[in-house]
Design an enzyme around this catalytic site. Structure first.
Site, mmCIF file in Angstrom:
data_model
loop_
_atom_site.group_PDB
_atom_site.id
_atom_site.type_symbol
_atom_site.label_atom_id
_atom_site.label_comp_id
_atom_site.label_asym_id
_atom_site.label_seq_id
_atom_site.Cartn_x
_atom_site.Cartn_y
_atom_site.Cartn_z
ATOM 1 N N CYS A 110 -81.487 -46.843 -61.140
ATOM 2 C CA CYS A 110 -80.372 -45.894 -61.021
ATOM 3 C C CYS A 110 -79.246 -46.401 -60.129
ATOM 4 C CB CYS A 110 -80.889 -44.553 -60.523
ATOM 5 S SG CYS A 110 -82.136 -43.882 -61.619
ATOM 6 N N HIS A 245 -75.171 -40.458 -57.965
ATOM 7 C CA HIS A 245 -76.252 -40.477 -58.949
ATOM 8 C C HIS A 245 -76.775 -39.048 -59.160
ATOM 9 C CE1 HIS A 245 -79.593 -41.560 -61.268
ATOM 10 N NE2 HIS A 245 -80.488 -41.358 -60.332
ATOM 11 N N ASN A 275 -80.974 -36.710 -65.640
ATOM 12 C CA ASN A 275 -80.789 -38.004 -64.985
ATOM 13 C C ASN A 275 -80.728 -39.090 -66.062
ATOM 14 O OD1 ASN A 275 -81.084 -40.405 -63.600
ATOM 15 N ND2 ASN A 275 -82.735 -39.680 -62.272
#
Ligand code: ACO
Length: 337
Positions: A110, A245, A275
């Site tokens: 990520c 993020h 996500n």
């Protein structure tokens, strides 16, 4: 020599999956997922491939930038869920676009988009690139355990991309770090069918220590925003936009509160995407740009964190890019064709 953003693009797969749909085959509920994560839905691939999503996002970014694929000097793709163990996802995108430049992938989960941005920054600093394409593209639906309610509800598929052009100045600050730990968030590689292999066999699916990663996320975001601002001689409250993020809405809330920031400055896409790992930041950026919410002179802080455990952060001063935004009202993140 540095870079500036000339164009952005984003893409989600067509299929939208709501929390209620998940609760039809998992012991979960819309209420639990919304309250604990802020996620209402995510998009997952059905017939699309990651090549499709990444190429669509890249094409949009090139179009906005007014740059031809043949003019690219570099294509870097951040992914940990590529369609190919080899070649690089970036090579697949370059083939489809008709680009003829070095193309490679970056694997930092990520945090990967910022790691990829740093790689591109090096090419500009060494005078090796006039134009670079940086992509974050993920298809986590293929590496999730769809029987594990603690992880599969959190993720989705998607892609985002930026086209960068040579500029006198680089980012105000760009920071990378890794606190090495595999077990906190791991997807084991495929074991294959070697007749000589005698080690453990298991599915290649994601496992995560959720609470540990949650704390790591909050502390990382707070530390990075303070450090980025300090390196640029600013206060965190001076930063115009925070593109963080999108792992959990509560991570965004906790970090925003700890920094004393106005929540309106913190971009949120998680409710619709879940996500999407290294695609979160470029996807959110594309949405902001297409909605006309980023203006020349604005400062933009990006922080990615995740498996590794790795963190990447970057503070940019936004330059004019809207010369090529032919239709800023065009809805961002059109589904893949
Ligand atoms: N539906 C209903 N109940 C659930 C679900 C679900 N989907 N998932 C977990 N639960 C249950 C658990 O089983 C547990 O039940 P128990 O008390 O009976 O044992 C209870 O809810 C609480 O579980 P926790 O894990 O303590 O829940 P928490 O509030 O910590 O939320 C979550 C879990 C959402 C995973 C959170 O810890 C989180 O978001 N962590 C960070 C994730 C993250 O940042 N990921 C980044 C990945 S980046 C990358 O590189 C890929």
């Amino acid at each position: 020599m540095g870079f500036r953003v000339l164009g952005t693009g984003g893409c989600l797969p067509r299929r939208r999956v709501t929390n209620d749909e998940l609760s039809q085959f998992l012991d979960t509920s819309d209420e639990w997922i919304r309250q604990r994560t802020g996620i209402a839905a995510r998009h997952v691939c059905t017939t699309e491939t990651l090549d499709d999503l990444a190429t669509k996002a890249a094409s949009e970014a090139l179009r906005m930038a007014g740059v031809s694929p043949e003019d690219l000097d570099l294509v870097v793709c951040s992914t940990t869920s590529s369609d190919h163990l080899m070649p690089a996802e970036a090579s697949a995108v370059s083939e489809r676009l008709g680009a003829r430049c070095p193309s490679f992938d970056v694997s930092a989960a990520c945090a990967g988009f910022i790691f990829a941005l740093d790689a591109a920054d090096g090419w500009f600093a060494r005078g090796r690139a006039r134009y670079a394409l940086v992509i974050g593209a993920e298809r986590y639906s293929r590496i999730l355990d769809w029987n594990d309610r603690a992880t599969c509800v959190l993720f989705g598929d998607g892609a985002g991309a930026v086209v960068l052009g040579q500029a006198d100045e680089g980012p105000l600050s760009l920071r990378l770090s890794t606190r090495p730990e595999v077990a906190a968030l791991d997807v084991p590689g495929v074991t294959g069918n070697s007749p000589f292999y005698e080690g453990p066999q298991g599915p290649s699916v994601l496992s995560m220590k959720g609470r540990e990663v949650f704390k790591f996320g909050v502390t990382s975001v707070v530390r990075e925003i303070r450090a980025l601002a300090k390196e640029a001689g600013m206060q965190p409250t001076d930063i115009t936009h925070l593109v963080l993020h999108q792992a959990n809405g509560r991570i965004l809330d906790s970090a925003t509160n700890a920094l004393g920031l106005d929540p309106a400055r913190v971009e949120r896409t998680i409710q619709e995407t879940g996500n999407i790992s290294s695609a979160c930041i470029p996807f959110a950026l594309d949405r902001m740009v297409r909605q006309g919410r980023v203006h020349p002179g604005d400062t933009l802080a990006m922080v990615g964190f995740g498996a590794g455990l790795s963190v990447g952060s970057c503070l940019l001063r936004w330059d004019q890019l809207s010369a090529h935004v032919d239709d800023p009202q065009k809805p961002a993140a059109a589904p893949a064709d």
